[in-house]
Motif scaffolding. Structure first.
Motif, PDB file in Angstrom:
ATOM      1  N   VAL A   1     -14.413 -23.369   5.973  1.00  0.00           N
ATOM      2  CA  VAL A   1     -14.669 -21.950   5.739  1.00  0.00           C
ATOM      3  C   VAL A   1     -15.432 -21.810   4.433  1.00  0.00           C
ATOM      4  O   VAL A   1     -15.503 -22.745   3.615  1.00  0.00           O
ATOM      5  N   SER A   2     -15.985 -20.650   4.216  1.00  0.00           N
ATOM      6  CA  SER A   2     -16.751 -20.360   2.992  1.00  0.00           C
ATOM      7  C   SER A   2     -16.258 -19.063   2.380  1.00  0.00           C
ATOM      8  O   SER A   2     -15.864 -18.128   3.105  1.00  0.00           O
TER       9      SER A   2
ATOM     10  N   LEU B   1      -4.339 -21.391  17.327  1.00  0.00           N
ATOM     11  CA  LEU B   1      -4.352 -20.082  16.679  1.00  0.00           C
ATOM     12  C   LEU B   1      -4.182 -20.205  15.168  1.00  0.00           C
ATOM     13  O   LEU B   1      -4.852 -19.499  14.392  1.00  0.00           O
ATOM     14  N   ALA B   2      -3.307 -21.127  14.740  1.00  0.00           N
ATOM     15  CA  ALA B   2      -3.048 -21.256  13.305  1.00  0.00           C
ATOM     16  C   ALA B   2      -4.222 -21.881  12.566  1.00  0.00           C
ATOM     17  O   ALA B   2      -4.380 -21.655  11.351  1.00  0.00           O
ATOM     18  N   THR B   3      -5.030 -22.648  13.260  1.00  0.00           N
ATOM     19  CA  THR B   3      -6.185 -23.292  12.608  1.00  0.00           C
ATOM     20  C   THR B   3      -7.501 -22.625  12.961  1.00  0.00           C
ATOM     21  O   THR B   3      -8.565 -23.188  12.695  1.00  0.00           O
ATOM     22  N   ASP B   4      -7.428 -21.473  13.525  1.00  0.00           N
ATOM     23  CA  ASP B   4      -8.648 -20.713  13.778  1.00  0.00           C
ATOM     24  C   ASP B   4      -9.242 -20.277  12.437  1.00  0.00           C
ATOM     25  O   ASP B   4      -8.543 -19.699  11.594  1.00  0.00           O
ATOM     26  N   PRO B   5     -10.510 -20.572  12.194  1.00  0.00           N
ATOM     27  CA  PRO B   5     -11.089 -20.200  10.888  1.00  0.00           C
ATOM     28  C   PRO B   5     -10.957 -18.719  10.559  1.00  0.00           C
ATOM     29  O   PRO B   5     -10.773 -18.355   9.386  1.00  0.00           O
ATOM     30  N   ASP B   6     -11.018 -17.870  11.553  1.00  0.00           N
ATOM     31  CA  ASP B   6     -10.857 -16.442  11.282  1.00  0.00           C
ATOM     32  C   ASP B   6      -9.442 -16.123  10.806  1.00  0.00           C
ATOM     33  O   ASP B   6      -9.255 -15.236   9.954  1.00  0.00           O
ATOM     34  N   GLU B   7      -8.460 -16.838  11.354  1.00  0.00           N
ATOM     35  CA  GLU B   7      -7.086 -16.619  10.914  1.00  0.00           C
ATOM     36  C   GLU B   7      -6.841 -17.249   9.544  1.00  0.00           C
ATOM     37  O   GLU B   7      -6.059 -16.708   8.737  1.00  0.00           O
TER      38      GLU B   7
ATOM     39  N   CYS C   1     -16.375 -13.786   3.389  1.00  0.00           N
ATOM     40  CA  CYS C   1     -15.812 -15.055   3.875  1.00  0.00           C
ATOM     41  C   CYS C   1     -16.321 -15.302   5.288  1.00  0.00           C
ATOM     42  O   CYS C   1     -16.512 -14.364   6.080  1.00  0.00           O
ATOM     43  N   GLY C   2     -16.521 -16.530   5.603  1.00  0.00           N
ATOM     44  CA  GLY C   2     -17.023 -16.905   6.931  1.00  0.00           C
ATOM     45  C   GLY C   2     -16.520 -18.279   7.347  1.00  0.00           C
ATOM     46  O   GLY C   2     -15.994 -19.050   6.547  1.00  0.00           O
ATOM     47  N   SER C   3     -16.686 -18.588   8.622  1.00  0.00           N
ATOM     48  CA  SER C   3     -16.279 -19.879   9.184  1.00  0.00           C
ATOM     49  C   SER C   3     -17.515 -20.750   9.395  1.00  0.00           C
ATOM     50  O   SER C   3     -18.543 -20.275   9.905  1.00  0.00           O
TER      51      SER C   3
END
Length: 347
Positions: A111-112, A228-234, A249-251
């Motif tokens: 992520v950024s 779900l827990a490692t989804d970059p948006d989450e 912030c972005g993935s």
């Protein structure tokens, strides 16, 4: 190569005189012209010995093949062509694929965080995780977008129980399938002599079938939670700086799930294999054999009752009982002969 000093002969450069300037080789020998015929005879004789040795080598190779075939015949490898042995081999292979694809997984997401203060930004934050998926112990450094400060952020969730349960069932399934295959190949007669061994094999097969269903279902649910827990948006929601709308912030990269998806597929395939093998293992038990003997004896008993001598109608021909013709020949008081005479006498 050719004839040399005083009757010395060099044949193909292998035989030289001891007086040669070149160092003698291991094949050095001096041969005179007078013994040339003897040399040719020796070479002719050795030629047959060479071919004889070559033939002997071929013979021993064939003998080795026969020995290997005899060793192979000691084990009943034909059982691998039957469903009982063939499915065991498939269970062994699929168990390897199941725990290898799950237990050997490692993934990464990136992520950024672009802060208003460009100096505090971090545009490439890598987060590594893997088996046994204790995500609450996975941490990474994220910028706070305040005076070049960073903070440690942890992922959420602990899915190690489902993953470890799945891998444990796969490992024990692998070991039992391997042991059962060895028993089928080399100890099939002893396996069938004792009625308790097929029963134990049957019970273990049923238990593993149930365990594969439970572990695969639990792991499939846990995998969806891991995704779900490692989804970059989450994950961005876990970073305090991303909650500030002034920061962006972005993935950058999502984890690859092909290996874990394959592990779930292999888990349910193992359940299908073990459940399908229940019937073939049950056929080796005394329960099935006893039922087959009872089912086979019932038609034999019915056939035995119908094979008895049929009803003898000749019993009706016995004299004095059922002979209706004789009954009409006996005198009766109701006979019409002499009947009216007796009536006139009464009058």
């Amino acid at each position: 190569m050719g004839c040399r000093r005083r009757g010395e002969l060099t044949v193909f450069g292998l035989f030289r005189s001891e007086s040669d300037s070149e160092p003698p080789s291991v094949f050095t020998r001096q041969i005179h012209q007078s013994s040339l015929l003897d040399f040719l005879f020796i070479f002719y004789f050795l030629r047959f010995k060479i071919f004889a040795s070559f033939n002997d080598k071929i013979y021993f190779s064939a003998a080795d093949m026969d020995t290997a075939n005899q060793l192979a015949s000691v084990g009943t490898f034909q059982v691998l062509k039957l469903p009982l042995g063939f499915i065991r081999v498939l269970e062994w292979l699929f168990a390897i694929f199941a725990f290898a694809t799950c237990g050997g997984y490692s993934g990464q997401l990136r992520v950024s965080v672009d802060c208003m203060e460009k100096a505090s930004s971090d545009l490439n934050i890598g987060i590594d995780f893997g088996y046994p998926f204790r995500l609450h112990q996975v941490s990474f450094e994220a910028p706070m977008c305040e005076a070049m400060r960073t903070e440690r952020v942890f992922l959420t969730g602990d899915y190690s129980s489902s993953a470890e349960f799945f891998v444990t069932i796969a490992v024990f399934s692998f070991l039992y399938s391997l042991a059962a295959t060895v028993v089928y190949i080399f100890f099939l007669n002893k396996y069938r002599e004792n009625s308790q061994r097929p029963l134990i094999d049957f019970v273990v097969t049923v238990v593993f079938s149930f365990m594969w269903l439970v572990s695969s279902s639990a792991w499939a649910k846990a995998l969806s939670d891991v995704k779900l827990a490692t989804d970059p948006d989450e994950v961005q929601l876990l970073i305090p700086a991303c909650k500030d709308p002034t920061n962006k912030c972005g993935s950058l990269h999502e984890p690859r799930w092909s290996g874990l998806n394959t592990s779930v597929v292999f888990g349910f395939l193992n359940f299908v294999l073990w459940a399908g093998n229940i019937w073939f293992v049950f056929k080796e038990t005394s329960w099935h054999k006893g039922g087959s003997r009872l089912a086979g004896s019932a038609p034999n008993k019915q056939a035995g009752t119908f094979d008895q001598q049929p009803y003898n109608q000749g019993g009706f021909d016995q004299s004095g009982s059922y002979n209706t013709q004789g009954s009409f020949d006996q005198p009766s008081e109701y006979s019409q002969v002499g009947g009216p005479t007796s009536y006139s006498n009464q009058m």
